[in-house]
Design a protein around this motif. Structure first.
Motif, PDB file in Angstrom:
ATOM      1  N   ARG A  22       7.273  -6.184  10.532  1.00 12.36           N
ATOM      2  CA  ARG A  22       7.352  -5.138   9.905  1.00 12.36           C
ATOM      3  C   ARG A  22       7.163  -5.578   8.434  1.00 12.36           C
ATOM      4  N   TRP A  23       6.574  -4.821   7.592  1.00 12.54           N
ATOM      5  CA  TRP A  23       6.680  -5.149   6.300  1.00 12.54           C
ATOM      6  C   TRP A  23       6.365  -4.147   5.508  1.00 12.54           C
ATOM      7  N   TYR A  24       6.369  -4.013   4.142  1.00 13.46           N
ATOM      8  CA  TYR A  24       5.843  -2.757   3.288  1.00 13.46           C
ATOM      9  C   TYR A  24       5.497  -3.459   2.091  1.00 13.46           C
ATOM     10  N   LEU A  25       4.570  -2.744   1.356  1.00  6.21           N
ATOM     11  CA  LEU A  25       4.136  -3.096   0.058  1.00  6.21           C
ATOM     12  C   LEU A  25       4.874  -2.275  -1.002  1.00  6.21           C
ATOM     13  N   ALA A  30       1.286  -0.961  -4.799  1.00  8.15           N
ATOM     14  CA  ALA A  30       1.569   0.126  -4.099  1.00  8.15           C
ATOM     15  C   ALA A  30       1.446   1.630  -5.083  1.00  8.15           C
ATOM     16  N   ALA A  31       1.625   1.201  -6.251  1.00 12.28           N
ATOM     17  CA  ALA A  31       1.308   2.479  -7.244  1.00 12.28           C
ATOM     18  C   ALA A  31      -0.252   2.514  -7.505  1.00 12.28           C
ATOM     19  N   HIS A  33      -2.283   1.854  -4.976  1.00  7.94           N
ATOM     20  CA  HIS A  33      -2.569   2.730  -3.784  1.00  7.94           C
ATOM     21  C   HIS A  33      -2.490   4.026  -4.111  1.00  7.94           C
ATOM     22  N   TYR A  34      -1.286   4.561  -4.637  1.00  5.10           N
ATOM     23  CA  TYR A  34      -1.236   5.985  -4.626  1.00  5.10           C
ATOM     24  C   TYR A  34      -1.856   6.699  -6.187  1.00  5.10           C
ATOM     25  N   GLY A  35      -2.622   5.815  -6.591  1.00  9.19           N
ATOM     26  CA  GLY A  35      -3.477   6.575  -7.666  1.00  9.19           C
ATOM     27  C   GLY A  35      -3.103   6.242  -9.196  1.00  9.19           C
ATOM     28  N   ASN A  36      -1.846   5.537  -9.312  1.00 10.11           N
ATOM     29  CA  ASN A  36      -1.395   5.233 -10.672  1.00 10.11           C
ATOM     30  C   ASN A  36      -1.766   3.850 -11.023  1.00 10.11           C
ATOM     31  N   PRO A  37      -2.748   3.899 -12.101  1.00 12.90           N
ATOM     32  CA  PRO A  37      -3.262   2.602 -12.454  1.00 12.90           C
ATOM     33  C   PRO A  37      -2.153   1.635 -13.119  1.00 12.90           C
ATOM     34  N   ARG A  38      -2.589   0.267 -12.769  1.00 13.88           N
ATOM     35  CA  ARG A  38      -1.442  -0.765 -13.516  1.00 13.88           C
ATOM     36  C   ARG A  38      -2.412  -1.874 -13.681  1.00 13.88           C
ATOM     37  N   ALA A  39      -2.027  -2.671 -14.620  1.00 16.81           N
ATOM     38  CA  ALA A  39      -2.720  -3.887 -15.094  1.00 16.81           C
ATOM     39  C   ALA A  39      -1.835  -5.101 -14.535  1.00 16.81           C
ATOM     40  N   THR A  40      -2.155  -5.691 -13.308  1.00 14.84           N
ATOM     41  CA  THR A  40      -1.345  -6.502 -12.593  1.00 14.84           C
ATOM     42  C   THR A  40      -2.139  -7.168 -11.615  1.00 14.84           C
ATOM     43  N   ALA A  41      -2.028  -8.356 -10.943  1.00 18.68           N
ATOM     44  CA  ALA A  41      -2.536  -9.126 -10.023  1.00 18.68           C
ATOM     45  C   ALA A  41      -1.661  -9.577  -8.757  1.00 18.68           C
ATOM     46  N   ASP A  42      -0.441  -9.370  -9.072  1.00 21.14           N
ATOM     47  CA  ASP A  42       0.454  -9.779  -8.017  1.00 21.14           C
ATOM     48  C   ASP A  42       0.315  -8.641  -7.030  1.00 21.14           C
TER      49      ASP A  42
END
Length: 76
Positions: A22-25, A30-31, A33-42
């Protein structure tokens, strides 16, 4: 063409799901995925404990986890 983070997440998901873990992002991916743009690659995930074998399996899949000191101690 998927981003490097999306490809990494897909590879990671495949390994973890094959193991039945079991795991989660969470975090920026995750942000995104839900439509909140972020500048990250991790890619931040929490995984059900199975640490002794997990590092080896991730390395086999050419994924390198960033383990903090507490998790590294738990592996020993």
């Amino acid at each position: 063409m998927p981003s490097a983070a999306a490809s990494t997440l897909a590879d990671l998901a495949s390994v973890l799901e094959d193991l039945g873990l079991r795991w989660y992002l969470f975090g920026a991916q995750a942000a995104i995925h839900y439509g909140n743009p972020r500048a990250t690659a991790d890619v931040d995930v929490t995984v059900e404990p199975m640490l002794a074998k997990l590092g080896e399996l991730l390395a086999d899949a050419e994924l390198v986890p960033a383990l903090d000191a507490a998790v590294a101690r738990a592996r020993s």
